[in-house]
Design a protein around this motif. Structure first.
Motif, PDB file in Angstrom:
ATOM      1  N   GLY A   6      -0.676  -7.137  30.995  1.00 18.50           N
ATOM      2  CA  GLY A   6      -1.841  -6.516  31.602  1.00 18.50           C
ATOM      3  C   GLY A   6      -1.946  -6.754  33.100  1.00 18.50           C
ATOM      4  O   GLY A   6      -0.982  -7.132  33.774  1.00 18.50           O
ATOM      5  N   ASP A   7      -3.137  -6.560  33.635  1.00 17.39           N
ATOM      6  CA  ASP A   7      -3.431  -6.683  35.061  1.00 17.39           C
ATOM      7  C   ASP A   7      -3.107  -8.098  35.542  1.00 17.39           C
ATOM      8  O   ASP A   7      -3.571  -9.087  34.971  1.00 17.39           O
ATOM      9  N   ASN A   8      -2.301  -8.194  36.627  1.00 22.07           N
ATOM     10  CA  ASN A   8      -1.888  -9.511  37.112  1.00 22.07           C
ATOM     11  C   ASN A   8      -2.560  -9.911  38.420  1.00 22.07           C
ATOM     12  O   ASN A   8      -2.103 -10.822  39.111  1.00 22.07           O
ATOM     13  N   THR A   9      -3.641  -9.215  38.803  1.00 23.92           N
ATOM     14  CA  THR A   9      -4.275  -9.516  40.088  1.00 23.92           C
ATOM     15  C   THR A   9      -5.051 -10.829  40.056  1.00 23.92           C
ATOM     16  O   THR A   9      -5.180 -11.501  41.080  1.00 23.92           O
ATOM     17  N   ASN A  10      -5.559 -11.204  38.910  1.00 21.53           N
ATOM     18  CA  ASN A  10      -6.314 -12.455  38.782  1.00 21.53           C
ATOM     19  C   ASN A  10      -5.355 -13.577  38.392  1.00 21.53           C
ATOM     20  O   ASN A  10      -4.738 -13.546  37.329  1.00 21.53           O
ATOM     21  N   GLU A  11      -5.225 -14.580  39.254  1.00 21.74           N
ATOM     22  CA  GLU A  11      -4.222 -15.616  39.040  1.00 21.74           C
ATOM     23  C   GLU A  11      -4.481 -16.456  37.794  1.00 21.74           C
ATOM     24  O   GLU A  11      -3.536 -16.864  37.106  1.00 21.74           O
TER      25      GLU A  11
END
Length: 697
Positions: free
Chosen positions: A214-219
């Protein structure tokens, strides 16, 4: 309505029906992952790709989709009497080939290749078997909704997962064989596994995966995931190997020093540290090259960095961007006019990328092969919704030994439109080139020889050096041509076994020229004097690399070193007759061909055995010598000629198993009126073997 931001609407995405409807509110559920509709275009879209009727995005859109170019379409109040439906899905894939196997071979060096992809219209994995023709499509029956198929290094297995890129959630990993007879399905359920990728490491076959796609923008959630590998051997998964924290599902280099991921940032794991490439701009469809170059391909959304590199404004996914192992952009490849790219992946052939093309309506309508060396695009397949292509090419592919040979001609004895004669001869040419160094007995002739002589039963050669090169419809002109140019030059050849189909001697050059001219391989051989001055170093491998009949055909045509595996039993009460009157000129033509074969063989020190095959005894009772005639009196003339040659020529022998219908071949050993079955072939071959043992070698 067609600019600024795309509009997320309440409707689920589904296929239209060819009908009229009022108050249409989309699909009932949006399919397995609940896909939503986006309308219009955004500030990222080019003017040519901005339409108020557009229904999708380059990304899969669900209820959780968030992006800086996606907004809402707001409306007040419920839709009265809304109608929701999907178009009726086809039972099987409607995808079709655009490139032939030969066109693919010119790019990858062989037709031993497989293309697997998800046909989203039917929710199945579809495979194209280029080795047997680009129109050879088949569907794999999977246990779950399959995404991101990936073919194993040996081409025998396919791995897939259960959710697409960009969608969070537990993803199951499945592995299945390509062998249709093996229905085994293997589930890896230890952990979630996104976008599986095969790799050979230290002799072991491993499947690399990330636990989240999924989305990898949040570490924080990104590093809660992990990148891992698991071995797969003898239909069993091994112990899971943790590689590092973080879900790097875009690939891991062989030495483990580089891993990449996407959706939505282009993250790289370098020497144990995580870094964000591409100045933090949105990127997707990231793939790490499986070779030593460690190049990374990806798609973007027309951001500043990409625009500066290509020196122009462009729409999302209009270019495949390629970075080196440090993240520096080194190449940009434009999509064909009217399309954008999606689902980009490196293949196992250096410099080649497989991708889908998205049309102006948002449909993933084509799969293409992109060559990074010249930015050319070969269109492979077209359909309605073709996702996640994986192209496997045999690692044993054979490049031409020299640039002086033509890849579109050398060793090509069959095309995708070849007749049955060419298809059989392709199998026989495979047999010829792979065994030319050891052949001692060459058997050739028509379908009667094809079905009537079993090389495995010729004990005089130790069961391994006799080969049946016959094919259906071979006439005396073809027999002479093949013997003179292919078989007699064989270094160890001692004996030729040929068919004496006297009832067909009313024909001249019946079908050979048609077969000869419909494929380029024979003509190319002739232009090179049939390789009298030296055969290309890897000729056998080149021949095998070209298109071939399906495996079941191959098994029938090449049983026991070239015997036709006929299992039918018996001839009819009324034999099939295609009577032709005796033709003196035609008879003389065939007699001259036979004489030429005998004399030419003698110059090589090779013996010739002519076989007169048994036919139904009911021909004689009907007043005709055989299926094609002639009269009994005319047949006597031909028999006298053949027998006189046997007396005159020291290297020519006749095995007459017909005996004018007075033979001991029962109905049970016939396949039909004028062909033997396996039992008949055994009986005749034992007698042929007895004759061969008496012939001086």
């Amino acid at each position: 309505m067609a600019g600024n931001a795309m509009e997320w609407v309440n409707d689920f995405l589904g296929a239209f029906q060819d009908t009229s409807v009022s108050n249409f509110i989309g699909s009932p559920d949006g399919g397995a992952i609940g896909m939503r509709i986006l309308k219009g275009g955004s500030f990222r879209s080019s003017a040519s790709n901005m339409h108020i009727y557009s229904r999708g995005d380059v990304y899969t859109v669900t209820s959780s989709t968030k992006a800086d170019y996606v907004g809402f379409r707001l409306a007040l109040g419920p839709i009265p009497d809304g109608n929701s439906f999907d178009a009726e899905k086809p039972n099987s894939s409607t995808a079709k080939a655009l490139a032939s196997s030969q066109e693919l071979k010119l790019k990858v060096g062989t037709t031993l290749a497989r293309l697997a992809f998800r046909d989203d219209e039917i929710g199945k994995i579809v495979v194209v078997e280029y080795a047997i023709g680009s129109n050879s499509f088949f569907e794999i029956q999977t246990k779950s909704d399959p995404y991101h198929p990936n073919i194993s290094p040996n081409g025998q297995w396919i791995a897939y997962t259960t959710l697409p890129e960009g969608i969070s959630g537990f993803k199951s990993l499945y592995v299945q064989p390509f062998n249709a007879a093996d229905t085994s399905v293997f589930l890896y359920s230890q952990t979630s596994a996104a976008e599986p990728r095969w790799k050979i490491q230290g002799g072991d076959t491993l499947i690399y995966f990330a636990t989240d796609g999924g989305d990898n923008t949040n570490e924080n959630p990104f590093f809660k995931g992990k990148t891992a590998a698991v071995s797969f051997s003898k239909k069993n998964f091994g112990e899971e190997i943790l590689l590092f924290n973080g879900s790097y599902h875009g690939g891991v280099s062989d030495d483990g020093s580089l891993a990449v991921t996407r959706a939505k940032l282009l993250r790289a794991h370098i020497g144990g540290n995580d870094t964000v490439w591409y100045h933090g701009k949105q990127a997707c469809n990231v793939s790490l090259a499986p070779d030593s170059t460690k190049r990374v391909l990806f798609l973007d959304f027309g951001g500043k960095t990409g625009r500066e590199f290509v020196s122009k404004n462009y729409t999302p996914h209009e270019y495949i961007l390629i970075a080196d192992s440090t993240g520096k952009l080194v190449q940009a490849i434009p999509a064909p006019d009217g399309y954008t790219f999606d689902h980009t992946e490196w293949t196992n052939v250096p410099d080649l990328i497989v991708a889908t093309l998205v049309n102006a309506d948002g449909g993933h309508s084509r799969i293409v092969l992109v060559d990074t060396r010249d930015s050319s695009v070969l269109h492979l397949v077209e359909g309605n919704e073709l996702w996640h292509p994986s192209l496997w090419v045999s690692p044993n592919r054979n490049r031409l030994p020299s640039d002086k040979y033509a890849a579109d001609s050398l060793g090509i004895y069959m095309t995708e439109t070849s007749s049955i004669g060419s298809r059989i001869m392709k199998v026989k040419m495979d047999l010829f080139w792979t065994n030319r160094a050891k052949a001692q007995i060459a058997i050739t002739g028509s379908s009667r020889t094809f079905a009537g002589v079993d090389p495995a039963l010729l004990t005089t050669t130790g069961n391994t050096e006799a080969f049946n090169y016959s094919y259906s419809g071979q006439d005396m002109a073809a027999t002479e041509f093949l013997i003179a140019n292919y078989y007699l030059p064989l270094e160890k050849l001692k004996t030729l076994v040929i068919a004496l189909n006297l009832d067909r001697w009313s024909y001249t050059d019946e079908a050979f020229q048609t077969l000869y001219n419909e494929v380029p391989g024979y003509i190319y051989d002739e232009r090179h004097d049939f390789w009298q001055n030296g055969v290309p170093s890897n000729m056998a491998e080149i021949v095998l690399d070209n298109i071939t009949p399906e495996p079941n055909e191959y098994n029938f045509y090449c049983y026991h070193n070239g015997l036709y595996r006929s299992i039918m039993i018996g001839y009819g009460d009324t034999p099939e007759i295609t009577f032709r009157n005796y033709d003196t000129k035609a008879a003389q033509f065939n007699q001259e061909k036979l004489l030429s074969i005998i004399d030419l063989a003698n110059s090589y020190g090779v013996n010739v055995v002519g076989v007169i095959f048994p036919q139904s005894p009911r021909y004689i009772s009907n007043g005709t010598w055989g299926r094609y005639g002639p009269s009994l009196e005319d047949a006597k003339i031909l028999l006298n000629f053949v027998n006189s040659l046997a007396r005159q020529k020291s290297n020519f022998y006749v095995l007459d198993e017909y005996k004018n219908g007075k033979n001991d071949y029962s109905m049970q050993v016939f396949a039909n009126d004028d062909h033997l079955n396996l039992l008949g072939a055994e009986k005749l071959t034992v007698r042929l073997d007895s004759l061969l043992q008496k012939i001086p070698q």
